[in-house]
Design a protein around this motif. Structure first.
Motif, short mmCIF file in Angstrom:
data_model
loop_
_atom_site.label_atom_id
_atom_site.label_comp_id
_atom_site.label_asym_id
_atom_site.label_seq_id
_atom_site.Cartn_x
_atom_site.Cartn_y
_atom_site.Cartn_z
N ALA A 481 0.83 -1.21 0.00
CA ALA A 481 0.00 0.00 0.00
C ALA A 481 0.86 1.26 0.00
CB ALA A 481 -0.92 -0.01 1.22
N VAL A 482 1.96 1.22 0.74
CA VAL A 482 2.88 2.37 0.76
C VAL A 482 3.52 2.55 -0.60
CG1 VAL A 482 5.00 3.29 1.74
CG2 VAL A 482 3.32 2.19 3.24
N GLU A 484 2.31 1.71 -3.49
CA GLU A 484 1.31 2.25 -4.41
C GLU A 484 1.09 3.74 -4.17
OE1 GLU A 484 -2.17 -0.14 -3.96
OE2 GLU A 484 -1.22 -1.95 -4.81
N ALA A 485 1.15 4.16 -2.89
CA ALA A 485 1.00 5.58 -2.58
C ALA A 485 2.14 6.40 -3.17
CB ALA A 485 0.93 5.78 -1.06
N THR A 486 3.37 5.88 -3.10
CA THR A 486 4.51 6.64 -3.65
C THR A 486 4.45 6.67 -5.17
OG1 THR A 486 5.95 4.67 -3.64
CG2 THR A 486 5.96 6.06 -1.68
N SER A 488 1.92 6.95 -6.96
CA SER A 488 0.89 7.89 -7.40
C SER A 488 1.38 9.34 -7.38
CB SER A 488 -0.36 7.75 -6.52
OG SER A 488 -0.10 8.25 -5.21
N ALA A 550 0.11 3.98 4.77
CA ALA A 550 0.05 4.70 3.50
C ALA A 550 -0.83 5.94 3.57
CB ALA A 550 -0.44 3.76 2.40
N ASN A 551 -1.90 5.85 4.35
CA ASN A 551 -2.81 7.00 4.43
C ASN A 551 -2.13 8.24 5.00
OD1 ASN A 551 -4.97 5.60 3.32
ND2 ASN A 551 -5.76 4.94 5.31
N THR A 554 0.33 9.67 2.56
CA THR A 554 -0.36 10.48 1.54
C THR A 554 -0.77 11.84 2.11
OG1 THR A 554 -1.17 8.50 0.42
CG2 THR A 554 -2.35 10.56 0.01
N THR A 555 -1.18 11.86 3.38
CA THR A 555 -1.50 13.13 4.02
C THR A 555 -0.29 14.06 4.03
OG1 THR A 555 -3.19 12.12 5.42
CG2 THR A 555 -2.28 14.22 6.16
N SER A 558 0.34 15.42 0.63
CA SER A 558 -0.68 16.40 0.22
C SER A 558 -0.30 17.81 0.66
CB SER A 558 -2.04 16.02 0.80
OG SER A 558 -2.08 16.25 2.20
N VAL A 564 -2.66 16.07 -4.51
CA VAL A 564 -2.49 14.74 -3.89
C VAL A 564 -3.59 14.51 -2.87
CG1 VAL A 564 -0.99 13.33 -2.44
CG2 VAL A 564 0.00 14.73 -4.27
#
Length: 564
Positions: A481-482, A484-486, A488, A550-551, A554-555, A558, A564
């Protein structure tokens, strides 16, 4: 919005050159102007901190710096009157040896004349096709929503002046304490001048004095004569520092030498080949803001202070290293609107603590000479040229209060004012947090057995996301998940490193993977056993985020990237 015009840097001193070089390494075109007609040849600003060495490493300058720098010599103070009998000897700083988390340090201390270090900066900048335009000064600035219109004046060798209007997306003001850039954004320069004191400095050859020590003759509360050896054979950077009197009339070479002969009692010393002389008045001032819109102030135009503690040049280049990556992202149309504003939020509190610290050191250094009668442990406290203080290495400077950093553990319940109070001294012995300098780590082993370090991995043009694996099956989906976050995030802005305690972790796409063989990485970052931990290292090698999923990552991003 993206741009094609160069960023304008007004000022070709250390702060301006490091800003320009940092931008160039981020692929940003830059133009550097300087009002002086020639590059100076003075040795001022010679002290180097460990944090500055780290920046030089990340910018590819370190080998040249070490080649031209020289170890900081031990101090030797002489008894007055007479000036020959040695009163005492001491080291200006305790040796600082490299460790896995602090691999690039000054050792016993390092000194390099400012004219030499500027030459190194210019040489590396030239590899990017950038030359400093001399005899060209900033006259005025006008901002609008899409850029800055700057008026500059070039003084021709024929005596004629030529005025040019430059359109730039941003302007970095590095034009010194009297700089036009600060005045153009309406900033004040708050603080004090100490009118009764002053100093005259000269680069000169001295015969009869060994280059093995930094020599000093001091009459407490009145004057100090300082002679520090330079890189030139027989060369010394000589200062006459007045307390309660300003030796400005000693800019005359004959009077300068006569003062030393009479007051230091060293008529045996011969002075020849003066290459520079300058006068300095104690000014302790800080700008009211370090940025306004698209104009950013770095170095002496933003803060001036006593040279005691050797912080000036070092702080200036850290201003530049902080702002450059932010401007680069905005130039490319990638930055969140608050990113540029974070420069002032982060660096102004540092400047204010800098002024407070160096002013305190100056007060003690100028008013009291070394006292032979004191106990040895007290002789290193608040005396001339004795300011042993780990904070002066600048490795503990932090931005924990910054609105763009994110720590899932919080900041210990401290409010913004309390966090800023520790902006310079940091939190020695405590676990690292978001906003702190990113520790190093060695003995990182890849799948083919090759070892590397974090300092070889971090890049001044990239965020580095460190994924500390929990090394259990249920953590696999968290790692994915991490990743995939990077992926993006905007292309070419982030690199990812996966770490494990026991083995080299499984490779995943373009992510780097290392076994933390000696546990230095997990230890330096305080990673809990069995818990996935994700740490984002900014391009200026400060911790941007310390999170667990990951959340939250992403914060954090952003706050850095738009959309983002």
């Amino acid at each position: 919005m993206t741009y094609t015009d160069p960023v304008l840097v007004a000022g070709g001193g250390p702060a301006g050159l490091i800003a320009a070089l940092s931008l160039a390494k981020n692929g940003i075109p830059v133009r550097v102007i300087d009002k002086e007609a020639a590059f100076h040849t003075a040795s001022r600003g010679s002290g180097v901190t460990s944090r500055s060495l780290e920046i030089y490493h990340f910018l590819g300058l370190l080998d040249d710096i070490r080649q031209l720098g020289r170890p900081l010599p031990p101090m030797k103070a002489y008894q007055l009157p007479g000036g020959v009998e040695v009163l005492k000897e001491w080291s200006l700083q305790l040796p600082l040896n490299p460790t896995p988390d602090r691999p690039v340090v000054t050792g016993p201390g390092l000194a390099i004349g400012q004219y030499l270090i500027e030459g190194i900066f210019r040489k590396h900048l030239a590899t990017h096709g950038v030359q400093v335009e001399l005899s060209t000064e900033l006259v005025s600035l006008e901002q609008d929503p899409t850029g800055v219109t700057a008026t500059v004046k070039t003084h021709g060798s024929d005596g004629a002046d030529r005025t040019e209007t430059i359109r730039a997306p941003y302007v970095i003001g590095a034009d010194g304490a009297r700089g036009v850039s600060r005045k153009q954004i309406g900033a004040t320069f708050d603080g004090v001048n100490i009118d009764l004191d002053g100093a005259v400095w000269a680069d000169v050859q001295v015969e009869g004095l060994p280059p093995t020590h930094w020599h000093a003759w001091s009459e407490a509360g009145h004057f100090t004569v300082s002679m520090r050896p330079t890189n030139d054979i027989g060369g010394f950077h000589v200062g006459i520092i007045g307390a309660g009197f300003d030796p400005v009339d000693l800019l005359d070479q004959e009077k300068f030498v006569d003062f030393i002969h009479k007051r230091a009692g060293r008529r045996d010393l011969k002075f020849k080949n003066f290459t520079s002389m300058s006068h300095w008045k104690p000014k302790m001032r800080t700008t009211s803001t370090m940025s306004s819109g698209r104009v950013f102030l770095v170095g002496d135009v933003a803060h001036v202070h006593s040279p005691t503690g050797g912080q000036g040049l070092n702080t200036s280049i850290q201003d530049s290293f902080n702002v450059a990556w932010k401007i680069a992202l905005d130039y490319k149309g990638l930055a969140h609107p608050q990113l540029l504003a974070s420069y002032n939020v982060e660096r102004l509190p540092i400047a204010r603590k800098l002024i407070a610290m160096t002013s305190k050191i100056y007060k003690h250094a100028i008013s009291e000479g070394p006292k032979e009668s004191e106990a040895p442990e007290r002789q290193n406290v608040n005396r001339f040229m004795q300011w042993r203080n780990d904070a002066l290495q600048q490795l503990d400077i932090n931005y924990r209060w910054s609105p763009i950093v994110l720590d899932a553990r919080g900041q210990g319940g401290l409010d913004e004012a309390a966090l800023q109070e520790l902006a310079y001294t940091g939190y020695p012995g405590e676990a690292v947090h978001a906003g702190d300098r990113a520790p190093g780590a060695s003995a990182l082993v890849d799948a083919v057995g090759k070892e590397t370090t974090f300092h070889e991995t971090f890049r001044p043009s990239l965020h580095t996301v460190l994924i500390f694996s929990a090394e259990k099956e249920e953590a696999e989906s968290q790692v994915q998940a991490v990743l995939e976050a990077t992926r993006s995030l905007p292309a070419g802005t982030v690199q990812t490193v996966i770490l494990a305690r026991q083995v080299v972790p499984k490779g995943r796409g373009d992510a780097l993977a290392y076994h933390d063989k000696e546990g230095y990485a997990y230890g330096a970052y305080g990673v809990e056993e069995g818990r996935l931990t994700v740490i984002a290292i900014r391009p200026d090698t400060y911790i941007g985020a310390y999170v667990y999923d990951a959340n939250d990552l992403t914060t954090y991003f952003s706050r850095i990237f738009k959309g983002v």
